[in-house]
Design a protein around this motif. Structure first.
Motif, PDB file in Angstrom:
ATOM      1  N   ARG A  93       0.831  -1.206   0.000  1.00  0.00           N
ATOM      2  CA  ARG A  93       0.000   0.000   0.000  1.00  0.00           C
ATOM      3  C   ARG A  93       0.863   1.253   0.000  1.00  0.00           C
ATOM      4  N   VAL A  94       1.956   1.217   0.773  1.00  0.00           N
ATOM      5  CA  VAL A  94       2.878   2.359   0.806  1.00  0.00           C
ATOM      6  C   VAL A  94       3.480   2.579  -0.572  1.00  0.00           C
ATOM      7  N   ASP A  95       3.851   1.483  -1.241  1.00  0.00           N
ATOM      8  CA  ASP A  95       4.391   1.607  -2.594  1.00  0.00           C
ATOM      9  C   ASP A  95       3.355   2.206  -3.535  1.00  0.00           C
ATOM     10  N   GLN A  96       2.097   1.762  -3.387  1.00  0.00           N
ATOM     11  CA  GLN A  96       1.035   2.313  -4.224  1.00  0.00           C
ATOM     12  C   GLN A  96       0.846   3.810  -3.960  1.00  0.00           C
ATOM     13  N   LEU A  97       0.866   4.180  -2.653  1.00  0.00           N
ATOM     14  CA  LEU A  97       0.717   5.594  -2.308  1.00  0.00           C
ATOM     15  C   LEU A  97       1.892   6.419  -2.825  1.00  0.00           C
ATOM     16  N   ALA A  98       3.101   5.845  -2.743  1.00  0.00           N
ATOM     17  CA  ALA A  98       4.265   6.556  -3.252  1.00  0.00           C
ATOM     18  C   ALA A  98       4.151   6.769  -4.760  1.00  0.00           C
ATOM     19  N   ALA A  99       3.670   5.722  -5.462  1.00  0.00           N
ATOM     20  CA  ALA A  99       3.482   5.861  -6.904  1.00  0.00           C
ATOM     21  C   ALA A  99       2.409   6.900  -7.212  1.00  0.00           C
ATOM     22  N   GLU A 102       3.834  10.279  -6.636  1.00  0.00           N
ATOM     23  CA  GLU A 102       4.705  10.674  -7.749  1.00  0.00           C
ATOM     24  C   GLU A 102       3.881  11.134  -8.947  1.00  0.00           C
ATOM     25  N   ARG A 103       2.795  10.394  -9.229  1.00  0.00           N
ATOM     26  CA  ARG A 103       1.938  10.801 -10.338  1.00  0.00           C
ATOM     27  C   ARG A 103       1.310  12.171 -10.061  1.00  0.00           C
ATOM     28  N   THR A 104       0.891  12.359  -8.792  1.00  0.00           N
ATOM     29  CA  THR A 104       0.287  13.644  -8.429  1.00  0.00           C
ATOM     30  C   THR A 104       1.287  14.784  -8.584  1.00  0.00           C
ATOM     31  N   GLU A 105       2.524  14.549  -8.132  1.00  0.00           N
ATOM     32  CA  GLU A 105       3.547  15.587  -8.251  1.00  0.00           C
ATOM     33  C   GLU A 105       3.822  15.917  -9.709  1.00  0.00           C
ATOM     34  N   ARG A 106       3.861  14.875 -10.550  1.00  0.00           N
ATOM     35  CA  ARG A 106       4.070  15.137 -11.976  1.00  0.00           C
ATOM     36  C   ARG A 106       2.915  15.948 -12.553  1.00  0.00           C
TER      37      ARG A 106
END
Length: 240
Positions: A93-99, A102-106
């Motif tokens: 879940r943490v990996d999913q949130l990190a991804a 990252e998408r949100t930041e982009r």
């Protein structure tokens, strides 16, 4: 023991009778001794049996305790496996949130670039509009004869500054220098900042600050009037 007994018995019985009585007494005595030893042995055996029983009960208790410990160990291992699985799910879940982050930041960076581009395009459009509208307003309001109208960089006491709008001309024969700030929304703080910049410009002409934009805050409008500046809106409205 038999000889002494026979001697005593012979004082009252014949030798044959004394010997027979002595044998009977000896055998009875032996039986009595054996019976005594057997009873003690039985008691010992009984004690051993009780000890054996207590030992077996203790062994049963220990066996039950070991079985309970084994069950507890099994439950602990199952719980550890559940926690490990939960930890794995959490990490996923943490990996999913990190991804997702990252998408949100982009996306935010892309949006910022788009907004920045739009702001630049809008600012440029406003400046171009100001270059078209403001000279006509000043010609009409002040009777100003326009000699120069464009963006320009002027020296300040501490450096230089590129003004959005620089208009040079004459009003009733007097040279006038109009320095304009172009903003979509003009605030009080921006008015104060720009007026401080204008105060640092050294020029032989009379300097008049001017603001051009879509909207102006009430406090900004009051400050413009109090500082002898002027405001022109995109709709061509003019107020001192």
């Amino acid at each position: 023991m038999t000889s002494a007994l026979e001697e005593k018995l012979r004082t009252a019985f014949s030798p044959e009778q004394a010997h027979l009585l002595a044998e009977v007494i000896r055998e009875a005595y032996d039986d009595l001794v054996k019976a005594k030893d057997f009873n003690e042995l039985k008691a010992i055996v009984a004690d051993l049996a009780q000890a054996q029983k207590r030992t077996e009960e203790r062994v049963d208790q220990l066996t039950l305790t070991v079985a309970e410990l084994a069950q507890a160990q099994k439950r602990t291992e199952e719980r550890v496996e559940e926690l490990a699985a939960a930890q794995k799910r959490t990490e996923e879940r943490v990996d999913q949130l990190a991804a997702a982050q990252e998408r949100t930041e982009r996306a935010v960076k892309q949006l910022a670039r788009q907004v920045g581009g739009l702001s630049e395009a809008l600012g440029g459009s406003l400046e171009d509009l100001a270059l078209e509208v403001v000279p006509e307003i000043l010609e009409y309001r002040w009777g100003m004869e326009i000699e120069f109208c464009d963006r320009d960089t002027l020296p300040l006491r501490n450096g230089e500054y590129e003004f959005d709008l620089v208009i040079r001309g004459q009003v009733a024969g007097r040279p006038i220098l109009v320095l304009g700030e172009v903003k979509s929304n003009i605030t009080e703080s921006e008015v104060e900042r720009f007026l401080n910049l204008v105060a640092q410009v050294e020029a032989p002409e009379e300097i008049r600050p001017l603001f051009f934009g879509y909207r102006v805050e009430r406090a900004a409008k009051a400050l413009i009037r109090n500082r002898d500046a002027v405001m022109v809106t995109t709709r061509g409205k003019y107020f001192p």
